[in-house]
Design a protein around this motif. Structure first.
Motif, PDB file in Angstrom:
ATOM      1  N   THR A 107      -9.657  -0.793   5.442  1.00 43.39           N
ATOM      2  CA  THR A 107      -9.359  -2.109   4.884  1.00 43.39           C
ATOM      3  C   THR A 107      -7.975  -2.518   5.375  1.00 43.39           C
ATOM      4  O   THR A 107      -7.009  -1.776   5.205  1.00 43.39           O
ATOM      5  CB  THR A 107      -9.393  -2.054   3.341  1.00 43.39           C
ATOM      6  N   VAL A 108      -7.897  -3.684   5.999  1.00 43.13           N
ATOM      7  CA  VAL A 108      -6.681  -4.118   6.693  1.00 43.13           C
ATOM      8  C   VAL A 108      -6.406  -5.578   6.290  1.00 43.13           C
ATOM      9  O   VAL A 108      -7.190  -6.446   6.664  1.00 43.13           O
ATOM     10  CB  VAL A 108      -6.889  -4.025   8.223  1.00 43.13           C
ATOM     11  N   VAL A 122      -6.031  -6.771  12.122  1.00 40.31           N
ATOM     12  CA  VAL A 122      -7.472  -6.491  12.160  1.00 40.31           C
ATOM     13  C   VAL A 122      -7.933  -6.374  13.615  1.00 40.31           C
ATOM     14  O   VAL A 122      -8.671  -5.457  13.979  1.00 40.31           O
ATOM     15  CB  VAL A 122      -8.268  -7.595  11.414  1.00 40.31           C
ATOM     16  N   TRP A 123      -7.495  -7.286  14.424  1.00 38.23           N
ATOM     17  CA  TRP A 123      -7.859  -7.269  15.852  1.00 38.23           C
ATOM     18  C   TRP A 123      -7.376  -5.978  16.509  1.00 38.23           C
ATOM     19  O   TRP A 123      -8.127  -5.287  17.199  1.00 38.23           O
ATOM     20  CB  TRP A 123      -7.261  -8.510  16.525  1.00 38.23           C
ATOM     21  N   ALA A 182      -9.395  -2.942  15.030  1.00 34.65           N
ATOM     22  CA  ALA A 182     -10.805  -2.929  15.441  1.00 34.65           C
ATOM     23  C   ALA A 182     -10.962  -2.416  16.873  1.00 34.65           C
ATOM     24  O   ALA A 182     -11.971  -1.804  17.217  1.00 34.65           O
ATOM     25  CB  ALA A 182     -11.412  -4.325  15.297  1.00 34.65           C
ATOM     26  N   VAL A 242     -14.029  -2.281  10.193  1.00 32.49           N
ATOM     27  CA  VAL A 242     -12.778  -2.779   9.622  1.00 32.49           C
ATOM     28  C   VAL A 242     -13.107  -3.903   8.641  1.00 32.49           C
ATOM     29  O   VAL A 242     -13.920  -4.784   8.950  1.00 32.49           O
ATOM     30  CB  VAL A 242     -11.854  -3.308  10.746  1.00 32.49           C
ATOM     31  N   GLY A 266     -11.521  -7.022   6.819  1.00 33.78           N
ATOM     32  CA  GLY A 266     -10.354  -7.888   6.960  1.00 33.78           C
ATOM     33  C   GLY A 266      -9.948  -8.484   5.629  1.00 33.78           C
ATOM     34  O   GLY A 266     -10.795  -8.994   4.886  1.00 33.78           O
ATOM     35  N   PHE A 310     -11.752 -13.932  11.153  1.00 34.10           N
ATOM     36  CA  PHE A 310     -11.663 -12.469  11.003  1.00 34.10           C
ATOM     37  C   PHE A 310     -12.862 -11.763  11.650  1.00 34.10           C
ATOM     38  O   PHE A 310     -12.696 -10.717  12.276  1.00 34.10           O
ATOM     39  CB  PHE A 310     -11.530 -12.070   9.522  1.00 34.10           C
ATOM     40  N   ALA A 344     -13.548  -8.005  12.362  1.00 33.88           N
ATOM     41  CA  ALA A 344     -13.846  -7.528  10.999  1.00 33.88           C
ATOM     42  C   ALA A 344     -15.356  -7.502  10.771  1.00 33.88           C
ATOM     43  O   ALA A 344     -16.069  -8.428  11.153  1.00 33.88           O
ATOM     44  CB  ALA A 344     -13.184  -8.434   9.963  1.00 33.88           C
ATOM     45  N   ILE A 385     -15.155  -9.010   4.848  1.00 33.72           N
ATOM     46  CA  ILE A 385     -13.849  -9.594   4.480  1.00 33.72           C
ATOM     47  C   ILE A 385     -13.660  -9.498   2.965  1.00 33.72           C
ATOM     48  O   ILE A 385     -14.633  -9.435   2.206  1.00 33.72           O
ATOM     49  CB  ILE A 385     -13.708 -11.067   4.940  1.00 33.72           C
TER      50      ILE A 385
END
Ligand SMILES: Cc1cc2nc3c(=O)[nH]c(=O)nc-3n(C[C@H](O)[C@H](O)[C@H](O)COP(=O)(O)O)c2cc1C
Length: 306
Positions: free
Chosen positions: A191-192, A230-231, A234, A241, A243, A256, A261, A264
């Motif tokens: 989780t980012v 996130v980018w 990932a 991931v 987002g 996202f 992601a 989300i």
């Protein structure tokens, strides 16, 4: 076109759709039950649970900032025993997957909470909040140290078969180092991001506006930072991931997905738009339909760089 396929997988956990709540912004679910149809959401993430109840920090604990807010709630929560006894019976009967966010001051505390939750029917996943000071290591936040992140993830992994998510802090120089440490140690997903550390000053008193001095910045103000992280994450790991950070509209959510992601979470937006989660879900569905994308998974990670 038929209804698009919104299902996504977080490890072995299948979500009916990618819209989740962010820990600490949606209580224990019940608080929103009269406002939205909670059963439409993909997953609920509840407020972080500690071994014992925590009263949190003294007020003031929240300050509004430009396009965001600073909070220093201090991880107030009912504690593990009361959560299982009082909150879980309601939560386990809901349709969305249930993710329990947990925190500890020591590795042992995290392990004890995770082990106890592993026996609980209705808990689908555990999300480790590693933005907590590691008391044994002089108070350095677990998630700011790749060795501590890996050890903690591995120890929790060893006591639970539930889906294990690790929630990364953005308050580091290179988040991909922490992401790899957690993924290699057995996380099913990352989780980012958690909040960014901030400060607000009262001009009259020249004092910090939060009693805790500093607090965590969240809301639309942090979206570009979250999206960038996130980018980066990932691209660096093979696990999904999730987002989170500043998402308040379906357009934010779609950004996202394109950045990589798989799902989300919506946090601060719930405070200024209590129907944000279902609004975003409806917007994503309409966007996919209009763009003739039949499966959400076809959109994930499609950022064009050339
Ligand atoms: C009031 C408040 C309480 C929070 N409590 C937690 C928590 O208990 N555990 C956690 O991992 N994150 C917690 N967070 C962080 C959010 O889950 C989320 O990662 C962050 O706010 C960024 O998303 P947003 O901009 O959509 O709010 C909290 C955030 C806010 C604003």
């Amino acid at each position: 076109m038929n209804h698009p396929d919104l299902t996504v997988n977080l490890g072995r956990l299948k979500l009916a759709n990618p819209v989740m709540t962010a820990s600490g912004t949606f209580g224990y679910g019940e608080e929103y039950s009269g406002i939205i149809d909670i059963n439409r959401l993909g997953a609920l993430v509840v407020k972080g649970i500690s071994l014992r109840p925590r009263p949190g920090n003294p007020p003031p604990r929240i300050v509004e900032t430009a396009a965001g807010m600073l909070n220093a709630i201090g991880l107030q929560n009912v504690g593990l025993t009361a959560f299982i006894r009082d909150k879980l019976p309601y939560l386990r009967n809901l349709v969305p997957a249930l993710v329990v966010n947990i925190l500890g001051e020591t590795e042992d505390e995290y392990v004890e909470i995770a082990a106890a939750l592993s026996d609980q029917e209705g808990v689908d996943a555990i999300e480790l909040n590693i933005s907590c000071p590691n008391v044994a290591a002089g108070g350095l936040v677990f998630g700011a140290d790749p060795v501590a992140t890996a050890r903690l993830t591995a120890r929790v992994r060893a006591v639970t078969k539930k889906t294990l998510l690790v929630k990364l802090t953005p308050n580091v120089t290179d988040i991909t180092v922490m992401a790899k440490a957690a993924a290699d140690a057995g996380a099913d997903g990352l989780t980012v991001i958690n909040t960014l550390l901030g400060l607000a000053v009262d001009l009259t008193t020249r004092r910090p506006r939060l009693a805790n001095i500093t607090g965590g910045l969240s809301g639309p103000a942090i979206k570009p930072v979250a999206l960038r992280m996130v980018w980066q994450v990932a691209r660096a790991v093979d696990v999904p991931v999730i987002g989170v950070g500043g998402i308040s509209t379906w357009q934010d959510a779609v950004e996202f997905f394109i950045a990589g992601a798989t799902a989300i979470q919506i946090g601060t937006a719930n405070f200024f738009n209590p129907t944000a989660t279902v609004d975003v879900l409806e917007g994503i569905t309409a966007y996919l339909t209009d763009s003739e994308v039949t499966k959400l998974t076809d959109l994930i990670g499609t950022l064009r760089l050339t």
